[in-house]
Design a protein around this motif. Structure first.
Motif, PDB file in Angstrom:
ATOM      1  N   MET A 131       0.840  -1.189   0.000  1.00  0.00           N
ATOM      2  CA  MET A 131       0.000   0.000   0.000  1.00  0.00           C
ATOM      3  C   MET A 131       0.879   1.244   0.000  1.00  0.00           C
ATOM      4  SD  MET A 131      -3.143   0.937   2.599  1.00  0.00           S
ATOM      5  CE  MET A 131      -4.017  -0.525   2.069  1.00  0.00           C
ATOM      6  N   GLY A 132       0.483   2.260  -0.791  1.00  0.00           N
ATOM      7  CA  GLY A 132       1.292   3.461  -0.932  1.00  0.00           C
ATOM      8  C   GLY A 132       1.087   4.458   0.194  1.00  0.00           C
ATOM      9  N   ARG A 133       1.531   5.659  -0.067  1.00  0.00           N
ATOM     10  CA  ARG A 133       1.444   6.723   0.923  1.00  0.00           C
ATOM     11  C   ARG A 133      -0.017   7.062   1.225  1.00  0.00           C
ATOM     12  NH1 ARG A 133       4.852  11.006   2.412  1.00  0.00           N
ATOM     13  NH2 ARG A 133       6.325  10.512   0.748  1.00  0.00           N
ATOM     14  N   LYS A 134      -0.285   7.329   2.494  1.00  0.00           N
ATOM     15  CA  LYS A 134      -1.639   7.696   2.906  1.00  0.00           C
ATOM     16  C   LYS A 134      -1.742   9.214   3.038  1.00  0.00           C
ATOM     17  CE  LYS A 134      -2.223   3.407   5.527  1.00  0.00           C
ATOM     18  NZ  LYS A 134      -2.458   2.817   6.877  1.00  0.00           N
ATOM     19  N   ILE A 135      -2.851   9.749   2.542  1.00  0.00           N
ATOM     20  CA  ILE A 135      -3.106  11.183   2.632  1.00  0.00           C
ATOM     21  C   ILE A 135      -4.503  11.393   3.190  1.00  0.00           C
ATOM     22  CG2 ILE A 135      -3.331  13.354   1.362  1.00  0.00           C
ATOM     23  CD1 ILE A 135      -1.426  12.256  -0.727  1.00  0.00           C
ATOM     24  N   ALA A 136      -4.604  12.135   4.289  1.00  0.00           N
ATOM     25  CA  ALA A 136      -5.892  12.444   4.897  1.00  0.00           C
ATOM     26  C   ALA A 136      -6.413  13.764   4.344  1.00  0.00           C
ATOM     27  CB  ALA A 136      -5.755  12.530   6.417  1.00  0.00           C
ATOM     28  N   VAL A 137      -7.716  13.813   4.068  1.00  0.00           N
ATOM     29  CA  VAL A 137      -8.323  15.016   3.508  1.00  0.00           C
ATOM     30  C   VAL A 137      -9.528  15.413   4.351  1.00  0.00           C
ATOM     31  CG1 VAL A 137      -9.249  16.117   1.448  1.00  0.00           C
ATOM     32  CG2 VAL A 137      -7.613  14.234   1.205  1.00  0.00           C
ATOM     33  N   VAL A 138      -9.572  16.674   4.747  1.00  0.00           N
ATOM     34  CA  VAL A 138     -10.670  17.223   5.537  1.00  0.00           C
ATOM     35  C   VAL A 138     -11.726  17.750   4.566  1.00  0.00           C
ATOM     36  CG1 VAL A 138     -11.323  18.892   7.305  1.00  0.00           C
ATOM     37  CG2 VAL A 138      -9.038  17.868   7.339  1.00  0.00           C
ATOM     38  N   LEU A 139     -12.954  17.201   4.633  1.00  0.00           N
ATOM     39  CA  LEU A 139     -13.979  17.506   3.632  1.00  0.00           C
ATOM     40  C   LEU A 139     -15.289  17.980   4.253  1.00  0.00           C
ATOM     41  CD1 LEU A 139     -13.440  14.307   1.461  1.00  0.00           C
ATOM     42  CD2 LEU A 139     -12.734  16.629   0.838  1.00  0.00           C
ATOM     43  N   GLU A 182      -3.263   3.254 -10.457  1.00  0.00           N
ATOM     44  CA  GLU A 182      -3.467   4.629 -10.904  1.00  0.00           C
ATOM     45  C   GLU A 182      -4.708   5.255 -10.288  1.00  0.00           C
ATOM     46  OE1 GLU A 182      -1.265   6.323 -12.705  1.00  0.00           O
ATOM     47  OE2 GLU A 182      -0.043   4.506 -12.556  1.00  0.00           O
ATOM     48  N   GLU A 183      -5.264   4.608  -9.284  1.00  0.00           N
ATOM     49  CA  GLU A 183      -6.537   5.066  -8.731  1.00  0.00           C
ATOM     50  C   GLU A 183      -6.418   5.355  -7.230  1.00  0.00           C
ATOM     51  OE1 GLU A 183     -11.189   3.503  -8.291  1.00  0.00           O
ATOM     52  OE2 GLU A 183      -9.682   2.305  -9.352  1.00  0.00           O
ATOM     53  N   TRP A 184      -6.990   6.493  -6.818  1.00  0.00           N
ATOM     54  CA  TRP A 184      -7.041   6.837  -5.396  1.00  0.00           C
ATOM     55  C   TRP A 184      -8.267   6.185  -4.763  1.00  0.00           C
ATOM     56  CZ3 TRP A 184      -3.259   9.107  -2.696  1.00  0.00           C
ATOM     57  CH2 TRP A 184      -2.297   9.812  -3.390  1.00  0.00           C
ATOM     58  N   LYS A 185      -8.047   5.509  -3.634  1.00  0.00           N
ATOM     59  CA  LYS A 185      -9.139   4.833  -2.944  1.00  0.00           C
ATOM     60  C   LYS A 185      -9.217   5.278  -1.490  1.00  0.00           C
ATOM     61  CE  LYS A 185      -9.178   0.635  -5.790  1.00  0.00           C
ATOM     62  NZ  LYS A 185      -9.131  -0.846  -5.773  1.00  0.00           N
ATOM     63  N   VAL A 186     -10.437   5.369  -0.981  1.00  0.00           N
ATOM     64  CA  VAL A 186     -10.661   5.692   0.427  1.00  0.00           C
ATOM     65  C   VAL A 186     -10.480   4.423   1.244  1.00  0.00           C
ATOM     66  CG1 VAL A 186     -12.295   6.545   2.141  1.00  0.00           C
ATOM     67  CG2 VAL A 186     -12.284   7.530  -0.152  1.00  0.00           C
ATOM     68  N   ILE A 187      -9.552   4.448   2.192  1.00  0.00           N
ATOM     69  CA  ILE A 187      -9.307   3.251   3.003  1.00  0.00           C
ATOM     70  C   ILE A 187      -9.903   3.382   4.405  1.00  0.00           C
ATOM     71  CG2 ILE A 187      -7.259   2.522   1.741  1.00  0.00           C
ATOM     72  CD1 ILE A 187      -5.556   3.816   3.929  1.00  0.00           C
ATOM     73  N   SER A 188     -10.243   4.618   4.802  1.00  0.00           N
ATOM     74  CA  SER A 188     -10.932   4.817   6.076  1.00  0.00           C
ATOM     75  C   SER A 188     -11.502   6.224   6.118  1.00  0.00           C
ATOM     76  CB  SER A 188      -9.995   4.592   7.267  1.00  0.00           C
ATOM     77  OG  SER A 188      -9.001   5.596   7.316  1.00  0.00           O
ATOM     78  N   GLU A 230     -10.183  14.343  -5.921  1.00  0.00           N
ATOM     79  CA  GLU A 230      -9.817  13.804  -7.228  1.00  0.00           C
ATOM     80  C   GLU A 230      -8.865  14.717  -7.998  1.00  0.00           C
ATOM     81  OE1 GLU A 230     -12.823  13.974  -5.988  1.00  0.00           O
ATOM     82  OE2 GLU A 230     -13.378  11.865  -5.768  1.00  0.00           O
ATOM     83  N   GLU A 231      -8.939  16.025  -7.734  1.00  0.00           N
ATOM     84  CA  GLU A 231      -8.116  16.961  -8.481  1.00  0.00           C
ATOM     85  C   GLU A 231      -6.868  17.410  -7.737  1.00  0.00           C
ATOM     86  OE1 GLU A 231     -10.607  21.030  -7.277  1.00  0.00           O
ATOM     87  OE2 GLU A 231     -11.000  20.016  -9.181  1.00  0.00           O
ATOM     88  N   LEU A 232      -6.793  17.143  -6.443  1.00  0.00           N
ATOM     89  CA  LEU A 232      -5.656  17.652  -5.673  1.00  0.00           C
ATOM     90  C   LEU A 232      -4.708  16.586  -5.151  1.00  0.00           C
ATOM     91  CD1 LEU A 232      -6.284  17.148  -2.371  1.00  0.00           C
ATOM     92  CD2 LEU A 232      -7.971  18.933  -2.817  1.00  0.00           C
ATOM     93  N   LEU A 233      -5.127  15.334  -5.098  1.00  0.00           N
ATOM     94  CA  LEU A 233      -4.283  14.298  -4.495  1.00  0.00           C
ATOM     95  C   LEU A 233      -3.016  14.034  -5.304  1.00  0.00           C
ATOM     96  CD1 LEU A 233      -6.985  11.807  -3.189  1.00  0.00           C
ATOM     97  CD2 LEU A 233      -5.354  13.095  -1.806  1.00  0.00           C
ATOM     98  N   ASP A 234      -3.127  13.972  -6.615  1.00  0.00           N
ATOM     99  CA  ASP A 234      -1.936  13.739  -7.437  1.00  0.00           C
ATOM    100  C   ASP A 234      -0.912  14.866  -7.307  1.00  0.00           C
ATOM    101  OD1 ASP A 234      -2.314  11.183  -8.483  1.00  0.00           O
ATOM    102  OD2 ASP A 234      -3.583  11.903 -10.112  1.00  0.00           O
ATOM    103  N   PRO A 235      -1.339  16.157  -7.369  1.00  0.00           N
ATOM    104  CA  PRO A 235      -0.372  17.240  -7.166  1.00  0.00           C
ATOM    105  C   PRO A 235       0.293  17.201  -5.788  1.00  0.00           C
ATOM    106  CG  PRO A 235      -2.328  18.089  -8.235  1.00  0.00           C
ATOM    107  CD  PRO A 235      -2.636  16.682  -7.835  1.00  0.00           C
TER     108      PRO A 235
END
Length: 213
Positions: free
Chosen positions: A1-9, A32-38, A98-103
């Motif tokens: 599993m790759g790097r985890k990034i938390a996003v406040v929404l 190539e896909e971002w998935k929510v793991i928690s 979807e638009e900010l995770l890759d940057p």
């Protein structure tokens, strides 16, 4: 599993502040896909009062476990202090995951490459530098954040704005920090904003005179 990034929404799936948000989602990139793991709901969080705010953010840190990257519309005050002390890399970005995770991932990976390379990034000043004109200072936030991805606009500017005497400060950036207008108003400072053809902003921050509202 790759790097985890938390996003406040917020409830519309846009990045938000801790005081306005409804959920924190933790993403990881698989192929190539971002998935929510928690995810955890913030709807019941009562972010009022210094003690309760601090406890709420500490609970979030514990929930995120080994994840030490967080993205929000704005991170200020106690949330910023607690997250910074816990070793988080903090990104202030407006938009959808979807638009900010890759940057964000690109900035993180570039920062790691530079850290292990022979490139000396100490030439990039984190705080504003004085210009030839007395009382005038300059900072290029784009260069600072490219060289040091963990530095937020607040981390680079607020200590200077609050603790230094100056006539004007020129700031170069790719977007207007969402916290800036309210903070400058509180500090009784004004700003002039211009944008060039490439979309880059130049902000001139100045101290208001007694005659200015």
């Amino acid at each position: 599993m790759g790097r985890k990034i938390a996003v406040v929404l917020d409830e519309n799936g846009q990045t938000s502040t801790f005081y306005e948000s409804s959920v924190i989602k933790v993403y990881t990139k698989e192929k190539e896909e971002w998935k929510v793991i928690s995810e955890t709901s913030l709807s019941d969080n009562k972010m009022t009062g210094t003690k309760l705010i601090r406890e709420s953010i500490k609970n979030i840190v514990e929930y995120l476990n080994e994840c030490r990257v967080i993205v929000a519309k704005e991170v200020s005050g106690i949330p910023h202090t607690v997250l910074d002390m816990a070793g988080f890399k903090i990104f202030e970005v407006e938009g959808e995951p979807e638009e900010l995770l890759d940057p964000v991932l690109e900035i993180l990976e570039q920062g790691e490459v530079e850290k292990t390379s022979s490139v000396n990034d100490n030439d990039i000043k984190v705080e504003p530098i004085p210009l030839n004109k007395e009382g005038s200072y300059y900072i290029n936030l784009k260069e600072v954040q490219k060289s040091k991805p963990g530095i937020t606009s607040k981390g680079a500017l607020l200590p200077f704005l609050r603790n230094n005497t100056f006539y004007e400060l020129e700031v170069i950036c790719s977007h207007i920090p969402p916290w800036m207008e309210s903070e400058l108003k509180r500090l009784h400072m004004g700003l002039d904003i211009t944008q060039n053809s490439s979309g880059e902003y130049k902000i001139i921050i100045y101290r208001k005179t007694c005659n200015e509202n």
